[in-house]
Every structure is written in structure tokens, then in C-alpha cells.
Scaffold this active site. Sequence first.
Site, PDB file in Angstrom:
ATOM      1  N   ASP A   1      50.613  43.669  39.795  1.00 29.44           N
ATOM      2  CA  ASP A   1      50.550  42.495  39.019  1.00 29.44           C
ATOM      3  C   ASP A   1      51.612  41.540  39.910  1.00 29.44           C
ATOM      4  O   ASP A   1      52.658  41.822  40.175  1.00 29.44           O
ATOM      5  CB  ASP A   1      51.482  42.652  37.948  1.00 29.44           C
ATOM      6  CG  ASP A   1      51.443  41.192  36.733  1.00 29.44           C
ATOM      7  OD1 ASP A   1      50.794  40.548  37.187  1.00 29.44           O
ATOM      8  OD2 ASP A   1      51.988  41.697  35.992  1.00 29.44           O
ATOM      9  N   ASP A   2      50.880  40.396  40.293  1.00 26.27           N
ATOM     10  CA  ASP A   2      51.498  39.348  41.348  1.00 26.27           C
ATOM     11  C   ASP A   2      51.638  40.003  42.712  1.00 26.27           C
ATOM     12  O   ASP A   2      52.507  39.503  43.481  1.00 26.27           O
ATOM     13  CB  ASP A   2      52.916  39.039  40.728  1.00 26.27           C
ATOM     14  CG  ASP A   2      52.851  38.086  39.516  1.00 26.27           C
ATOM     15  OD1 ASP A   2      51.723  37.873  39.098  1.00 26.27           O
ATOM     16  OD2 ASP A   2      53.958  37.753  38.856  1.00 26.27           O
TER      17      ASP A   2
ATOM     18  N   ARG B   1      42.374  38.954  34.437  1.00 27.40           N
ATOM     19  CA  ARG B   1      42.364  39.998  33.817  1.00 27.40           C
ATOM     20  C   ARG B   1      40.945  39.807  32.866  1.00 27.40           C
ATOM     21  O   ARG B   1      40.075  40.812  32.649  1.00 27.40           O
ATOM     22  CB  ARG B   1      43.462  40.674  32.906  1.00 27.40           C
ATOM     23  CG  ARG B   1      44.453  41.178  33.910  1.00 27.40           C
ATOM     24  CD  ARG B   1      45.841  41.016  33.284  1.00 27.40           C
ATOM     25  NE  ARG B   1      46.942  41.015  34.391  1.00 27.40           N
ATOM     26  CZ  ARG B   1      47.324  42.079  34.825  1.00 27.40           C
ATOM     27  NH1 ARG B   1      47.360  43.212  34.408  1.00 27.40           N
ATOM     28  NH2 ARG B   1      48.463  41.916  35.912  1.00 27.40           N
TER      29      ARG B   1
ATOM     30  N   HIS C   1      55.541  42.629  39.374  1.00 30.85           N
ATOM     31  CA  HIS C   1      55.929  41.561  38.613  1.00 30.85           C
ATOM     32  C   HIS C   1      57.588  41.455  38.335  1.00 30.85           C
ATOM     33  O   HIS C   1      57.989  42.806  37.916  1.00 30.85           O
ATOM     34  CB  HIS C   1      55.168  41.482  37.468  1.00 30.85           C
ATOM     35  CG  HIS C   1      55.441  40.249  36.798  1.00 30.85           C
ATOM     36  ND1 HIS C   1      56.372  39.728  36.139  1.00 30.85           N
ATOM     37  CD2 HIS C   1      54.153  39.339  36.252  1.00 30.85           C
ATOM     38  CE1 HIS C   1      56.131  38.676  35.540  1.00 30.85           C
ATOM     39  NE2 HIS C   1      54.743  38.401  35.580  1.00 30.85           N
TER      40      HIS C   1
ATOM     41  N   ASP D   1      46.499  40.266  40.947  1.00 28.70           N
ATOM     42  CA  ASP D   1      45.785  39.546  40.147  1.00 28.70           C
ATOM     43  C   ASP D   1      45.768  38.071  40.026  1.00 28.70           C
ATOM     44  O   ASP D   1      45.370  37.288  39.437  1.00 28.70           O
ATOM     45  CB  ASP D   1      46.399  39.717  38.497  1.00 28.70           C
ATOM     46  CG  ASP D   1      47.871  39.567  38.364  1.00 28.70           C
ATOM     47  OD1 ASP D   1      48.511  39.395  39.294  1.00 28.70           O
ATOM     48  OD2 ASP D   1      48.364  39.504  37.390  1.00 28.70           O
TER      49      ASP D   1
ATOM     50  N   LYS E   1      51.440  31.427  43.040  1.00 27.12           N
ATOM     51  CA  LYS E   1      50.965  31.628  41.687  1.00 27.12           C
ATOM     52  C   LYS E   1      50.756  30.459  40.979  1.00 27.12           C
ATOM     53  O   LYS E   1      51.918  29.628  40.974  1.00 27.12           O
ATOM     54  CB  LYS E   1      51.588  32.798  40.802  1.00 27.12           C
ATOM     55  CG  LYS E   1      51.107  32.889  39.572  1.00 27.12           C
ATOM     56  CD  LYS E   1      51.867  34.152  39.170  1.00 27.12           C
ATOM     57  CE  LYS E   1      51.772  34.482  37.421  1.00 27.12           C
ATOM     58  NZ  LYS E   1      52.657  35.700  36.925  1.00 27.12           N
TER      59      LYS E   1
END
Lengths: 603, 335
Positions: free
Chosen positions: A47-48, A89, A239, A345, A406
Site C-alpha cells: 500500500d503506497d 484495487r 501506508h 497500488d 500519489k
Amino acid sequence: MNITDKKHLLRAAWAGALVATIAASQAASPSTAANGKRPNIVIILGDDLGFSDLGSFGGEINTPNLDSLARAGVRCTQFYTHASCSPTRSMLLSGVDTHRNGLGNMDEWTAPNQVNQPGYEGYLNDRVTTLPQLLKNAGYHTYMAGKWHMGKAPNQIPAARGFERDFALLDGAGSYWDMLNFTATTPVSTFTEDGRYLKKLPKNYYATKTYTDKIIGYIEANRGDGKPFFAYVSHQAPHDPYHLPRDWRNRHVGAYDKGWDAVRQERLKRQVELGITPPGTELAERMWFVPDPNLLAPAPRALLGKKMELYAGMVENMDFHVGRLLDYLKAIGEYENTIFIVFGDNGAEGADLFKMIAGTPGTRDFLFAAIQWSQTHPNAWGDPHSYVGYGPMWAQVSMTPFSQYKGNMAEGGIRNALIVSGPIVKRPKGSINRGVLHVADIMPTLLEVAGARYPETLNGQELPPLIGKSWVEVLAGEKESPRSDQDYLAWEMFGNRAVRQGDWKLRWQYKPYGTEEWELFNLAEDVAERHELAAAHPEKVKALLTLWDDYVRANNVILPSRVLWEGMEKKLPDRYPVEAGFPPLIYKRQFIPPTNMLAEPKP
Amino acid sequence: MNDATKRPGERGNFAPRSRRLAAATLALTIFCPMLALAQVPPRFYWKSLSGANAVPVIYQSLSGNANPVDPAHVVSPDSSVDANVAIVGYARMMPLFDRTLTLAVLQPMGRISGETSVAALTYDQAANGFGDPMIEAGINLIGPKAIRNIPDLLRYEPKLSLDVIVDLAFPIGEYDSDQALNLGQNRWYGRLGTPVVWQIGSWVPGRRTTLEALPSVWFFTDNDDYVGQTLSTDPMFQLEAHLTRDFTEHFWGSLDSTYVAGGKSTVNGVGGDALNNLGVGLTLGYQINDNLSFTAGYMATVNDSDPGDLQMDGFRLSLTYGWHKIVEGQKRLKE
């Protein structure tokens, strides 16, 4: 209609039927191991996680286990996700564009004009089917552990969307140590296990560890029955907040005091050496509001460096637990027959989420943060109730060599590292692929691998088309990209938008990150998006705008009436180009006179 | 919550935060109250930035059956002595071979009065003025290297630290050989010790816990003019221990104990008993601001029922002002 027409029609019908038959037979021909068993599938999602964080993509972070997958498989350098997590996702698991699958916007930022619009439900809607559902129908066990972030209602949770077993954080983030979440209105994270909402977490819970334990447990529970499995390991890490066991926090003490510019340059150098980027690649401009670290005093550099130390620890800890999973699969003899797909992601997180949530004294959420999230001392970073994110400077490092991060449509927002390994990869081990790939490709790829078919309808309703293209031939080394020069990719998130065809990319972003004009870049020559070419290539702008319009029509893109960029331009410093070493005034070093010309003052 | 809101780093926030942390760390570590009548306060041997300075001002009100100003604690049964003493000092930390060297000087002063007996003679006396100045040199042997800059300071955690200290008092304080009670001791004395700080758990202000110990041996030369007699004291073993814990980021407390053994004193060869005493107490500390810290404490002997036992108790208040030129400069610049 005359006879000739009828002949043509019949010929066309035959040809169509033939193509359909071939396609169907291909779709129904699964990849199988020597023992006839279809391959297992493990998707590892960070995540990230940034493009350049893994060692195999130029990072200095120690990621031996993920790198071992890269050495055994193929690294892909032009893999696209979306600019933020739940949209990515949703495309991963549905294969359908976000504006049709329910995540046309993040649930947290649905604009007034998007409310109640199909495709903007804020969760994975029931007009799409899912990869786990189809794999389950095709005889796979389907397991999930980790972050879900695509709906919390009983008909939206993993168990309702095709996962046979699950241990899932339904929220987009939260504490790694407990059920604490971020705001007064959502103080508690919601978890499910096997379709039931958890009252409390298991003992000794730590997100990354527990997710891994669960996945291993699910595989172990059924491994005797001969069925292949699909495991979606959707790590919360890295994250923010950077919650980390104590013994993982101090493995890079002082290593990042050198500053973000130096680390970016080092990563770029390694990327060139590894072949991730070609020689001569420029680094993207440092964000204009990020200071030159060389001008900072040692203490701020140490403090900001410590944030990156924590982040590196998060990635290393995740890699460690990935290693546990790999070791387990090797121990039970399933490693060789398992496809691994590893990626982040979206771009790395450069925003200060915590400040956004709790940044205003006198507000309800500030009070909540004061009670629950106020362990702000650097020595507490990583502990429960601490909140650390590493900021835009390190996010740019994670996205080396790209621009921005992001949430943006620059490459730093949507391009990520991808590793694929396992029996479907026929390319040389450790090779690099530069084809243009997309997260929505994963669904058709895995359906093909599993011998499953994407149905035409769901509950009597016509399903939207898959937007991705299978990678099977690419991974077999038969071609470089699943896309032709005419295929295009397009994105829209928070009102920012982009379209890419071939090497050309057209981008529109709100100020001040963008210009609120369409900007054109040639990614083959300018992966850092430093050289805007719209004025020089108006015909290309026009052509790409046509594609954009096509995308909008095909996917019911509703540009948001409210966006989170509102007022941003006023809050940030004026944007001027960042030129290394400018102004010279602040970079001039002390003049040292020749020693043979030194003298004492005359009386 | 997972979104992509852009809230970029704010350049102006970098320096103030580091400055605040550095200043707070500075004040919390080095500038605890200094040596106080053979009682080293808790948290005294935490380390700080090389070049840091401290001026402690310590006030003590003590009572007992020995001269409280004399670390030899020469017990005089049935005596009763009160002391109101202030100690002013100066301390500085500096690097030596990459280890932290601490140099300190302390000057006691004040008043002392009461009844005491020497060689069967009882004296009801009072004295005032300056006591014997003492210097202390200590060097860390095990633990973090010298803290040479603010990043090092921010990263400081004692974990398990061990120092070696040498104390030496100079016999130049107020002394009247006709009196049994004096602020000066008219003899050289000092000690060798090995302070240990053991960090328990995380090193986060508000949650820090330490177990600290200072085993040491005191040495005394003879006082050849002790109301006309010769006072001799054997070496004395002392073990101090503190269990300290933060209550908040700026407020902490400590359970203290001191055990002394040996140190038998004789007057003209006629001996008393060796000491074998335990004192317990508590200390509360508060950091008032970046520069100023305050402590208040109380300690009393506990196994003191026999006439020959050391009986003593006392209150202690301290204010310590600390500074370092880098931190002060940053504060002047503000933001």
C-alpha cells in the site's frame, strides 16, 4: 440484403464463430504444471509502495525476498495503476474501469454531482463480478488477508465478493497495532474474518505479521485437497502511519541524513545500472515547495531522515513477512507452481494525511487526535498512537525518477513497479519488460491462467467489458506489450486526468501541481515529464483529446464538482522552476586565500 | 482513511520542531540537581549535548544525628543537628576520545546548628559560611558515544550506560577547630564510583523509565584538628539506587534509596561503629521550560532505631538552569 451480402454475412459469421471458438478454447485452456495442477496465484500488494523502493528497482532498502521474486521472474517498468488506492484495487479485482465499477471516485471524496450516480457508489458495485469469484467458480480456493477498502456493508465485504476465507481491514488505513482509526466519527477500524465483523483483534496483532499468519493458515488448512489457491495478500504496509515493531526501527539510523536529493540520485544511478531506466534519464524536478536538503541544518535533516528510516523499516518488515510466506510455500512444495504478482497500488504518499485529519485546533478531530494520536516524539514513532508519514520529499524518492506522487496523474502518481514470477513467466529470469501494462490486465491474465471465462452477464445483467489485456503472451516472451500502438489508457481521479497512447501522454491537473491546461509529454524521451510539448505538437494533443473524449463517453466519467485541490494554490508557495544550485548566493562556499598570500594587518 | 489530499511539507516547520526537541532534551538531561550531600539525584548521569552548561541551585533542609554536610556521616548518638544549606554549582559536558566527559564544581554554603558530642563532650554550636568545594569528573565508558550535535542528541538513548566518576573535595571551607560542627571538613575526601543507567522500555518523554545505581567508595584523609582531636574515617561503601519514571512529558518521579556501609570513624583511635544504614526517599521533577528544571525531594533513614545508627532526614529543592549556544541561538532567531 442481396446474396453477396448474405455470403459476406455468412463468411463473417463463420469467421466470427471460429475466432470465438479459438478464443474460448484458449480461455478454457489453463496453464498447468507437470502434475496437471493449475498454478497457485499470490498477489502481494504494497500500500503506497513506491516505484523505486525495492532493491530490484534501485532502492537501497533491504528487500531480499521480494528481490528474489524479481530474480526468478520479470520486472515490468511501465506498469500502471490508478492514482489512489481503492480505484486501483477495484480494477484489480473487477477488471473494469473505476467509473463503472463503483470507485469512480474514492468514497471519502465523492463530489456532490457524483452522489447516487452509477459507478460512483464508493464501493465495488454489484454490476461487476470479481476475480476471486470467477476463480472460485473455476475451482480455486480464494483467500484474502489485509486491506480491502471497497465497501463495508455485508454485501460489499470480501466474503460477499468471492473470497472463501478472509481477514480484512475494511478501512483504507488505521493503526497497525489495534483497531484505532483516525477521526472522531470513525474512531474504530472495521475488520472482518471469514465474513463476520470482528469485535476485537487476535492477540499479538500486528497488521503485517497477522495478515501473513492468516494467509499461511488458510493455505495450510486446505492444502491437502489438491485444489489450487488464489491468495490476495493486500498489505497495509507501508501506508502511514508508520507503525513498526521496535527492532525494525533502527536499522538505518542516520542513513538518510544526506537528504532526499542525494538518495534520489543514488537510486537513479542504480536504476540505470540495473537497466530499470536507460542511461541519460533525467530526474524529475524536486517539488518546488520542498527545500534543498543541503540547505537544512543537521537537526531537521536528521528528523526528516528518521521518517524515511521508519518507512524503510516498514518496507523491510513487509519483505520479511513476504519471506515467511515464500518459505512456507517452498516448505510445502508449492513455490514452484505459484505465480507471484507484486506491486504497489499507486504512487507513494506525499500528503500529510494526519495534518489533514487533525490539523486544526478547536475541531472535533483535533481533540480526538490529542487523545489518541499524540505520541509525536520521534522516539515514539512506530509505537501505538504515533502518526508518522514521510512527506513529499521522500515520496519523490520512492517514485524516482518520476514526477510527483500519489493522487496525481504524473507518472509518480500512477506508475509503479511490478514483479511477476512463477510458471507462466518464460522470459529469462531476472529480465525486464518495458511493455505498457495496466492493473486491469491482471484479471484477464489470471482468468486465462486458471482456464476461467469472463461471463457476459451477472444476475441477468450485462457485465461491463474488461478493459485490460492478458499478459500471458508477454510473460511467455512472445511479445513485449499486450497493447498495440492504437490502444490507449486513460485515468481520471479527483478531477485530474490523463491519457496515454504509445509513448505520448496527455495530462490535465489542477493547479498548482498542474496548470489546468492539457500538458503533453513524450515518455520515451522524458519519463520525468520535465518537457511540456503541447505547443510543439498540437496534432498529438488533438488526437489524444479525441481518445479522452472517447474514454469519457465509454465510461460515464463525471468530473467532480468539488475537489480536494480547492484553494491549494493559495496555500502553497508560488511555483517557480527548481534549478539545482540556484540562486548561487546560498551555495557559495567560503573563499580560502592562497596561504602564501596571507598576512597580518600592518600597524 | 486513504486519500490523496495534497498537504505538502512546510518548510518553516522543520527547524522549530527540531529546536524544540533539542532544547527539551537538553534541559531534561544534563541539568538535574547536582551532588547533594552524598546523594546524587536521580537522572544525574543522563547525557546531553557536548558543550552544554548547567548551573544548579540546590536548597536542603536536613536534620540528624550526624553532620549532614559531612559525607562521612560521623554519628554522634543523642546529638541533633539541623542544617540549611544551599549548593551552587556549574557543570559542563564535553567529548573526550568520543566519550562524554562531564566536569562539575559544587560550592555548598549555609548554616548548621545543633548539639553534638565528641569524646564525651557535648557541643551546642552553630556555624555558617561556605563549605568545601567539590569537583567531579566523570567519563562514560559504556553507552552512547559523545553527543556532538543535535541529531546525536535527538537520537540519544542511554540503554545501558556505565560511567566512571571521581569526586574530590577541597578542604578550604569554613572551619573552626574549636567546634565540632562545621561546614568545612578540614580534610581531603572524595570518591570513586561507577554510575549505571539502565533504560527500561522506550525512550519517549512521558514514558521513560530508568533504573539507576551508583556504587561508590568514599575515601577520607584524617582531620588532625577536630576539636583538638584526630578524626579518622575508614573508606565507606555507598550504593545509591533510583527507579525513575516519567508521569508526563515534563513531570517525573523517582523512588530513591541509599545504602552506606563501613566508614567507621574514630577520634584519637577511639572508634564508633561502622555504618550500615539504609535511607529511602522520593523525588519529583518538573521541567519548567527549555532552560529551567525543578525538583523536590525527601529522604530519611529507615533502619535507625539503635542509638548508634545514623538518623537523618531532609528535604531538597533544586532549580537548574541549562543552556547551549546552539539552542540559545536558534531561540533568538525564532522562526
